[in-house]
Design a protein around this motif. Structure first.
Motif: not given
Length: 451
Positions: A309-338
């Motif tokens: 995969v390639f890593l990108a920020d929230e301005a990019f789309p989520l694709r099979r070979n392109l990861l972006r962070p989870y949106p939002g401020q109040h996230l669970g522990g696993e998503r915050r770690v990711f």
């Protein structure tokens, strides 16, 4: 004598010579009596003797042929008196020769030390060399490279550099463009080659070893490079910050080097739109990048093979070979770690843009050039950026200490634009990485600080 028989002599500028020849083909040859050319140091005129009754018609046709064409600019002097002293008082022949005795000041002036300067000159010298003529002495390849590097390292106007080096203003403009094009054409195969499957595997291994993110092929981001408003461009280059710009889209490896760049997209485009319209985005979508085959994450064979995969920020789309962070401020522990692990690895591209803007100071200014020249300049600085961080012994180690900086001035961030809806497969890939980073096989000690 001609006036006695009803004829009158008129003087036409040189640009009317070919138009007069066309008039001969249009049936006016019986009215044209003679054409006498006279030469002078400043201009050439053609004395045309025509029938007085036909002069208005001939002038109208000649002027109609001249519509839409720029008149020839009359050169007042061949070489200005100040520029004649280039060898005695020009910056290259005085200051630069003194800087060669002090390597630290030489590097501060050109952003390259003497050895690196000579290496670049050896690669592009034959391409930028000009033929010596009897009319005037040509500018040497070394001086051409000095002029271009000085512009890249300072962003000064072409006019100020022309005064310093005692050359013409237009000469500096032509030199900067030609040298930047030569840097890209002569050095891109060595310092930004298109990666194959084996090169992608090496990048993935570096990211896993240095930044604790397995199966990562690079960090991706886009930046606005601010330019002056191009004529008759409308809102194509007008970005969300109220400036005119072109977009630099880049993929960076684990050593702050550009792996792929796409330059020249309109400033009004978002990161996602720039990626979709770029050659890299098209190849990624069609699967033509020769990416390595899927493999399990280290110590997690039970999760099955996962894509690189390639890593990108929230301005990019989520694709099979392109990861972006989870949106939002109040996230669970696993998503915050990711998000934390992804941002930790993705900062390579942010730092690379900061290094680029800090080293080549033209990014701190508004580029007063056309979009085409700005594209050449940006590509040349990306090649030189890689050149300065390339180990010639084969081990990719950065040569300088890296300090993360947020670039300013002519380099601006690109915001999120659009909804970026993802497929189920892409969301499943992100969920797999999320669970892996929180498992005993994928966690690292320093990630607990985010919880």
């Amino acid at each position: 004598m001609a006036e006695r028989f009803g004829y009158q002599k008129y003087e036409f500028p040189e640009r009317f010579q070919k138009r007069t020849e066309r008039l001969l083909l249009l049936g006016y040859d019986h009215r044209v009596i003679c054409v006498i050319s006279t030469n002078s140091l400043t201009e050439k005129t053609f004395n045309i003797t025509v029938n007085m009754n036909a002069r208005n018609r001939i002038l109208a046709i000649a002027l109609a042929m001249d519509i839409g064409e720029d008149p020839a600019v009359r050169r007042r002097v061949w070489v200005h008196d100040i520029n004649r002293g280039r060898r005695q008082f020009g910056e290259y022949h005085r200051l630069v020769q003194e800087l060669r005795l002090d390597d630290a000041r030489f590097k501060s002036y050109f952003r390259l030390n003497r050895q690196q300067f000579e290496e670049v000159l050896l690669k592009i010298g034959p391409t930028i060399a000009k033929m010596q003529t009897n009319y005037r002495e040509t500018i040497s390849p070394a001086e051409r490279l000095c002029i271009c590097l000085r512009y890249l390292s300072t962003g000064d106007s072409f006019r100020s550099i022309a005064f310093s080096y005692r050359v013409g203003f237009c000469t500096v403009a032509r030199i900067v463009r030609s040298v930047c094009e030569a840097i890209w054409e002569c050095m891109v195969s060595d310092y930004m080659p298109v990666p194959g499957a084996e090169a992608w595997r090496k990048i993935a291994g570096d990211y896993e070893r240095l930044w604790a993110f397995p199966n990562c092929l690079g960090a991706m981001d886009g930046k606005h490079v601010v330019i002056q408003a191009p004529p008759s461009s409308g809102s194509q280059y007008f970005n969300y910050k109220g400036a005119f710009s072109i977009v630099l889209l880049a993929v960076v490896d684990a050593h702050y080097r550009f792996t792929l760049v796409d330059v020249g997209a309109y400033g009004r485009s978002s990161d996602g739109g720039t990626l979709a319209s770029s050659a890299f985005g098209t190849a990624l979508r069609l699967g033509n990048l020769d990416l390595p085959e899927d493999r399990p994450l280290p110590g997690a064979d039970h999760l099955g093979p996962q894509p690189h995969v390639f890593l990108a920020d929230e301005a990019f789309p989520l694709r099979r070979n392109l990861l972006r962070p989870y949106p939002g401020q109040h996230l669970g522990g696993e998503r915050r770690v990711f998000n934390y692990r992804l941002s930790h690895a993705r900062r390579m591209v942010e730092c690379s843009f900061g290094i680029l803007a800090t080293q080549w100071r033209l990014y701190r200014r508004v580029l007063g050039v056309s979009p085409e020249v700005a594209e050449c300049v940006v590509k040349a600085t990306c090649i030189l950026h890689n050149f300065l961080r390339w180990d010639h012994d084969g081990e990719d180690v950065p040569r300088t200490t890296i300090v993360p900086t947020e670039s300013q001035g002519a380099v601006q961030r690109i915001p999120r634009v659009g909804s970026n809806n993802a497929s189920r497969e892409a969301a499943a890939v992100r969920e797999t990485f999320t669970s892996y980073f929180s498992s005993p096989d994928g966690r690292v000690p320093w990630q607990d600080s985010i919880l």
